[in-house]
Design a protein around this motif. Structure first.
Motif, PDB file in Angstrom:
ATOM      1  N   LEU A 102       7.458  39.500 -31.524  1.00 60.82           N
ATOM      2  CA  LEU A 102       7.277  40.653 -32.422  1.00 60.82           C
ATOM      3  C   LEU A 102       5.822  41.113 -32.435  1.00 60.82           C
ATOM      4  O   LEU A 102       5.539  42.318 -32.400  1.00 60.82           O
ATOM      5  CB  LEU A 102       7.700  40.285 -33.843  1.00 60.82           C
ATOM      6  N   ASP A 103       4.892  40.152 -32.485  1.00 62.03           N
ATOM      7  CA  ASP A 103       3.468  40.513 -32.482  1.00 62.03           C
ATOM      8  C   ASP A 103       3.120  41.260 -31.192  1.00 62.03           C
ATOM      9  O   ASP A 103       2.421  42.283 -31.221  1.00 62.03           O
ATOM     10  CB  ASP A 103       2.586  39.264 -32.607  1.00 62.03           C
ATOM     11  N   LYS A 158       4.624  44.757 -31.197  1.00 55.00           N
ATOM     12  CA  LYS A 158       3.923  45.675 -32.105  1.00 55.00           C
ATOM     13  C   LYS A 158       2.553  46.078 -31.565  1.00 55.00           C
ATOM     14  O   LYS A 158       2.120  47.203 -31.759  1.00 55.00           O
ATOM     15  CB  LYS A 158       3.782  45.036 -33.489  1.00 55.00           C
ATOM     16  N   THR A 159       1.883  45.137 -30.900  1.00 55.02           N
ATOM     17  CA  THR A 159       0.537  45.458 -30.423  1.00 55.02           C
ATOM     18  C   THR A 159       0.526  46.090 -29.023  1.00 55.02           C
ATOM     19  O   THR A 159      -0.279  46.969 -28.752  1.00 55.02           O
ATOM     20  CB  THR A 159      -0.368  44.204 -30.398  1.00 55.02           C
ATOM     21  N   LEU A 173      13.172  47.900 -32.767  1.00 58.51           N
ATOM     22  CA  LEU A 173      12.180  46.923 -33.234  1.00 58.51           C
ATOM     23  C   LEU A 173      12.558  46.424 -34.632  1.00 58.51           C
ATOM     24  O   LEU A 173      12.374  45.249 -34.952  1.00 58.51           O
ATOM     25  CB  LEU A 173      10.786  47.579 -33.236  1.00 58.51           C
ATOM     26  N   GLN A 206      13.066  42.627 -35.933  1.00 62.75           N
ATOM     27  CA  GLN A 206      12.408  42.121 -37.147  1.00 62.75           C
ATOM     28  C   GLN A 206      13.445  41.511 -38.095  1.00 62.75           C
ATOM     29  O   GLN A 206      13.236  40.429 -38.659  1.00 62.75           O
ATOM     30  CB  GLN A 206      11.656  43.266 -37.840  1.00 62.75           C
TER      31      GLN A 206
END
Lengths: 154, 84
Positions: A98-99, A102-103, A115, A119
């Protein structure tokens, strides 16, 4: 002699039906994607993230199926160490995934999932962890909650 | 023992958030959280949504086991039908 017209209902392989196709374990599939990503440093990160997300979702599904089977057979509470081990592994991999998504972004995966669905899947694993292994409610809190579903206010 | 409709709705939403199709998980989880928040409000906010979920966890495990058994029975029944 002309070849017979292929039947639309014929299975692709005579010896296997769709439901009997050999399954590749999700962790093996993940190692293939990781290998491809290592061989192709130029592989766009959003594509690698999407592939890893798909595999992570398969791993979560396998975990949930096993968990449900263990609960149905009455074996779940006898092997919480293994349950906790795999649950934490999925949570840590999911957090990293997830990190990264997102980045660095994630390639288009709709309509399969968004997404937000990733989550939500991650959050449900965390909920399982806290419900099974986290601190327990006080007797007073449990009494209030019991009353909520018995037609009482508290 | 029969479950209250509120409890049944929570357990169903919880199950859907874990076992539904991946593209339904965000919506299912949002529905679950809404039901838990309503229950927390009903208690006068004396307990949190998570405390409710935690208290219901053992019942949820029984619910999951029941779902598994009923789906296994359905699979067995469909396998016994002719022309399958």
């Amino acid at each position: 002699m002309p070849l017979p017209e292929p039947s639309l209902s014929a299975p692709r392989f005579a010896f296997l039906s769709e439901s009997e196709e050999p399954k590749i374990p999700a962790n093996k599939a993940a190692s293939v994607v990781e290998w491809i990503a290592a061989q192709q440093p130029g592989l766009p990160r959003p594509i690698a993230n999407a592939a890893l997300a798909k595999i992570w979702l398969l791993q979560v599904d396998e975990f949930r199926k096993s968990e449900q089977l263990m609960m149905a057979s009455g074996e779940h509470d006898k092997d919480l160490t293994t349950h906790c081990f795999f649950l934490l592994k999925l949570i840590s991999n999911g957090k990293l995934l997830l990190d990264n998504a997102k980045t660095m972004g994630i390639a288009e995966t709709t309509p399969e999932f968004t997404l937000n669905d990733l989550q939500a899947t991650f959050d449900s694993l965390q909920t399982t962890y806290f419900c099974e292994y986290g601190p327990k409610n006080s007797d007073r809190q449990n009494k209030i909650i019991e009353g909520l579903f018995n037609g009482q206010k508290s | 023992m029969a479950r209250s409709p509120e409890l049944e709705a929570i357990l169903e939403a919880w199950f859907r958030s874990e076992y539904g199709a991946p593209n339904d998980r965000a919506e299912a989880r949002a529905a679950l959280i809404e039901l838990l928040e309503k229950a927390a409000q009903k208690s006068g906010n004396e307990v949190t949504p998570f405390q409710i979920q935690s208290a219901l966890y053992d019942r949820y495990k029984v619910f999951k086991a029941e779902k598994f058994k009923s789906s296994s029975v359905q699979v067995a029944q469909s396998a016994l039908k002719p022309n399958n």
